[in-house]
Design an enzyme around this catalytic site. Structure first.
Site, mmCIF file in Angstrom:
data_model
loop_
_atom_site.group_PDB
_atom_site.id
_atom_site.type_symbol
_atom_site.label_atom_id
_atom_site.label_comp_id
_atom_site.label_asym_id
_atom_site.label_seq_id
_atom_site.Cartn_x
_atom_site.Cartn_y
_atom_site.Cartn_z
ATOM 1 N N VAL A 135 23.768 -29.699 -42.212
ATOM 2 C CA VAL A 135 22.412 -29.419 -42.723
ATOM 3 C C VAL A 135 22.167 -30.043 -44.092
ATOM 4 C CG1 VAL A 135 22.017 -27.308 -41.378
ATOM 5 C CG2 VAL A 135 23.077 -27.136 -43.656
ATOM 6 N N ASN B 155 20.632 -20.396 -40.431
ATOM 7 C CA ASN B 155 21.749 -19.445 -40.513
ATOM 8 C C ASN B 155 22.984 -20.032 -41.188
ATOM 9 O OD1 ASN B 155 23.577 -17.130 -39.451
ATOM 10 N ND2 ASN B 155 24.472 -18.996 -38.584
ATOM 11 N N LYS C 246 34.455 -17.503 -56.772
ATOM 12 C CA LYS C 246 35.271 -17.611 -58.004
ATOM 13 C C LYS C 246 34.482 -16.901 -59.099
ATOM 14 C CE LYS C 246 38.963 -20.331 -57.668
ATOM 15 N NZ LYS C 246 40.264 -19.708 -57.791
ATOM 16 N N ASN D 105 26.896 -9.992 -56.766
ATOM 17 C CA ASN D 105 28.254 -9.621 -56.370
ATOM 18 C C ASN D 105 29.250 -10.348 -57.260
ATOM 19 O OD1 ASN D 105 29.994 -8.161 -54.796
ATOM 20 N ND2 ASN D 105 30.018 -9.625 -53.098
ATOM 21 N N TYR E 202 26.791 -17.869 -54.736
ATOM 22 C CA TYR E 202 26.271 -17.308 -53.486
ATOM 23 C C TYR E 202 25.056 -16.396 -53.766
ATOM 24 C CZ TYR E 202 26.550 -15.046 -48.848
ATOM 25 O OH TYR E 202 26.293 -14.566 -47.581
HETATM 26 P P1 NAD Z 1 30.463 -18.099 -40.464
HETATM 27 O O1 NAD Z 1 31.263 -18.774 -41.503
HETATM 28 O O2 NAD Z 1 31.180 -17.394 -39.374
HETATM 29 O O3 NAD Z 1 29.473 -19.123 -39.796
HETATM 30 C C1 NAD Z 1 28.755 -20.023 -40.550
HETATM 31 C C2 NAD Z 1 28.599 -21.271 -39.729
HETATM 32 O O4 NAD Z 1 27.862 -22.211 -40.527
HETATM 33 C C3 NAD Z 1 29.924 -21.944 -39.373
HETATM 34 O O5 NAD Z 1 29.966 -22.227 -37.991
HETATM 35 C C4 NAD Z 1 29.927 -23.207 -40.219
HETATM 36 O O6 NAD Z 1 30.610 -24.300 -39.616
HETATM 37 C C5 NAD Z 1 28.433 -23.462 -40.330
HETATM 38 N N1 NAD Z 1 28.133 -24.358 -41.457
HETATM 39 C C6 NAD Z 1 28.662 -24.337 -42.695
HETATM 40 N N2 NAD Z 1 28.195 -25.370 -43.425
HETATM 41 C C7 NAD Z 1 27.358 -26.058 -42.628
HETATM 42 C C8 NAD Z 1 26.601 -27.233 -42.801
HETATM 43 N N3 NAD Z 1 26.613 -27.904 -43.949
HETATM 44 N N4 NAD Z 1 25.831 -27.665 -41.765
HETATM 45 C C9 NAD Z 1 25.826 -27.010 -40.579
HETATM 46 N N5 NAD Z 1 26.544 -25.901 -40.359
HETATM 47 C C10 NAD Z 1 27.307 -25.428 -41.367
HETATM 48 O O7 NAD Z 1 29.474 -17.078 -41.248
HETATM 49 P P2 NAD Z 1 28.711 -15.780 -40.759
HETATM 50 O O8 NAD Z 1 29.421 -14.599 -41.295
HETATM 51 O O9 NAD Z 1 28.403 -15.846 -39.328
HETATM 52 O O10 NAD Z 1 27.368 -15.946 -41.621
HETATM 53 C C11 NAD Z 1 26.175 -16.517 -41.125
HETATM 54 C C12 NAD Z 1 25.103 -16.371 -42.194
HETATM 55 O O11 NAD Z 1 24.950 -14.999 -42.536
HETATM 56 C C13 NAD Z 1 25.427 -17.087 -43.490
HETATM 57 O O12 NAD Z 1 24.236 -17.643 -44.026
HETATM 58 C C14 NAD Z 1 25.946 -15.985 -44.381
HETATM 59 O O13 NAD Z 1 25.789 -16.282 -45.732
HETATM 60 C C15 NAD Z 1 25.084 -14.824 -43.936
HETATM 61 N N6 NAD Z 1 25.630 -13.496 -44.210
HETATM 62 C C16 NAD Z 1 26.758 -13.037 -43.576
HETATM 63 C C17 NAD Z 1 27.216 -11.737 -43.845
HETATM 64 C C18 NAD Z 1 28.414 -11.129 -43.150
HETATM 65 O O14 NAD Z 1 28.729 -9.967 -43.388
HETATM 66 N N7 NAD Z 1 29.123 -11.859 -42.283
HETATM 67 C C19 NAD Z 1 26.561 -10.941 -44.787
HETATM 68 C C20 NAD Z 1 25.439 -11.463 -45.422
HETATM 69 C C21 NAD Z 1 24.976 -12.723 -45.108
#
Ligand code: NAD
Length: 452
Positions: free
Chosen positions: A267, A293, A300, A352, A358
């Site tokens: 992206v 997403n 850090k 956080n 982030y």
């Molecule tokens: P995850 O790491 O399991 O999945 C993220 C996906 O994004 C991965 O498949 C990764 O390869 C892809 N990605 C990373 N950089 C990319 C790029 N440059 N181009 C295309 N794809 C890319 O994370 P998750 O836990 O499923 O989180 C999904 C979203 O939800 C994120 O935006 C995260 O910040 C947000 N989020 C997650 C949580 C949680 O508790 N898991 C809480 C708050 C927010």
């Protein structure tokens, strides 16, 4: 961040739900996480009838909007467990009128079924007319959020503010009502959703609200993104799943599982919007829904942070979604009536430790929704965001045990959410029937105390 796994075992939850653990929890007054009721096609939306109260402009239209799939009761019957207590507070115009809330809810509080719902519907406070009206409508927020904290056994409370100029039929409310008053909102608690004045057309089938729509989900190889793709496909959409080339194998797996089309796309690439626009237009004639997403963490303390970590997070989480939305709109690839859904985080609301990059990126996402909503509305496109809290993924499984258990218990629902809870909320925003839902940030956090 997360892998396809469902996260770490919930030691506390398993313990208090075992026979000896349950006994001890009762003795000590410890919270017991309820198994939340989640959406299953064909099952009733609620675990019981709706008790409807209040004398505003919404009660009767609401009954008409939901008549097909819901049962209503107008007075409280001893022994009945209600699937929802719904109060039309649009008629509340003064501080004195707030006693209506007490009169309706107080006697009914012990009659809510497990995973039941409390829903208060008011008028957007700033547009509520008189000073007294504005004060009283704003008061609904504190009431609803506090009720959420008192509810037991997986029940949740939400407040919906409806624009005062909505038509008498209030059809723009339907998608929100059907989300809040169903198992799809299992982990959404204590939220305020604003619904605009536009009418909406109900889908031919509420179980396939995305029928025929073309949806793009970035970061869909695993975790939350993979589940969004699955829920979209379930709801009838043609789905394009995008992820970085290095995640190709997992992406192909997701695509096969849900019947989606895979696209290797970073992206942050300068031509990402153009490639996406070309790909979707060639294959499907354009895009109806884009979900930003893809997200990363590079934690850090700021004192130890290097520029690489800072830039990577800001680029993936904030600059890329902004650039891609703008690019798709400029190219006309995101169709009229399109839906943009962003993924923020409670870290973007509360901040956080160790996540200045982030937190900044996810707060920026909220700013992006606020700023772009009016601009996109002129093209019939909506933009909204979810802000997930503690979701059970490999990302949260990597958190040290005590912090992880703390994260779960910090929520009024006393547990972490599932990826499907985030996906259902995104699908609600993405629905064609949600055209009056624009500029909202809805937390999917089980009413976590963090950032509340
Ligand atoms: P995850 O790491 O399991 O999945 C993220 C996906 O994004 C991965 O498949 C990764 O390869 C892809 N990605 C990373 N950089 C990319 C790029 N440059 N181009 C295309 N794809 C890319 O994370 P998750 O836990 O499923 O989180 C999904 C979203 O939800 C994120 O935006 C995260 O910040 C947000 N989020 C997650 C949580 C949680 O508790 N898991 C809480 C708050 C927010």
């Amino acid at each position: 961040m997360a892998a396809k796994s469902k996260g770490a075992p919930n030691l506390y939850g398993s313990f208090v739900n075992s026979a000896p653990g349950g006994f001890l929890a009762n003795k000590l007054g410890l919270p017991k996480p309820e198994k939340l009721r989640r959406y299953v096609a064909g099952e009733p939306p609620l675990p019981g009838p709706v008790l409807l109260g209040g004398k505003g402009r919404v009660a009767e239209p609401l009954r008409a909007l939901l008549a097909e799939d819901y049962t209503f009761a107008d007075s409280l019957t001893t022994g009945t467990k209600y699937g929802a207590l719904v109060f039309d507070a649009t008629g509340i115009g003064s501080i004195e009128d707030l006693s209506q809330l007490f009169e309706f809810f107080q006697p009914a509080m012990r009659s809510i079924a497990p995973s039941g719902r409390v829903l208060v519907i008011g008028t957007t406070p700033e547009l509520a007319g008189s000073v007294d009206g504005q004060i009283a409508q704003r008061a609904l927020e504190g009431f609803t959020r506090s009720v959420g904290k008192e509810l037991l056994r997986g029940a949740t409370a939400q407040l919906v503010y409806l624009h005062p100029d909505a038509s008498p039929a209030a059809t723009g409310l339907a998608s929100t009502l059907r989300f809040v008053l169903s198992a799809k909102s299992a982990f959404v608690d204590g939220q305020v959703i604003r619904v605009g004045k536009d009418d909406a057309v109900a889908p031919a089938n509420w179980d396939k609200p995305l029928d025929g729509k073309v949806a793009v989900v970035t970061g869909a190889a695993r975790g939350i993104g993979a589940t969004i793709a699955e829920v979209f496909a379930r709801d009838g959409a043609k789905v394009i799943v995008a992820d970085i080339p290095a995640a190709g194998e997992a992406l192909a797996e997701t695509a096969n599982k849900v019947g989606a089309t895979a696209l290797a796309l970073d992206v942050t690439a300068p031509d990402a919007a153009q490639r996406l626009a070309e790909f979707a237009t060639e294959r499907f004639g354009g895009i109806d829904i884009i979900v930003h997403n893809a997200g990363i963490t590079r934690d850090k303390l700021l004192a130890n942070m290097d520029e690489g970590r800072w830039n990577a997070v800001l680029n993936v989480n904030l600059a890329a979604p902004h650039r891609i939305t703008q690019g798709l709109v400029a190219a006309g690839a995101l169709k009229e009536g399109g839906r943009v859904v962003d993924v923020s985080s409670i870290a973007g609301i509360a901040g956080n430790r160790g996540q200045t990059n982030y937190g900044a990126s996810k707060a920026g996402v909220i700013g992006m929704v606020n700023a772009e909503a009016p601009e996109l509305a002129a093209k019939g496109i909506t933009i909204n965001a979810v802000a997930p809290g503690f979701i059970e993924t490999a990302m949260t499984a990597a958190i040290p045990l005590a912090t992880r258990e703390g994260g779960r218990l910090m929520a009024s629902l006393n547990q972490g959410g599932q990826t499907v809870d985030v996906a259902e909320t995104i699908a609600y925003f993405a629905s064609p029937a949600s055209n009056a839902v624009n500029g909202n940030i809805v937390r999917v956090c089980g009413q976590s105390m963090i950032g509340a």
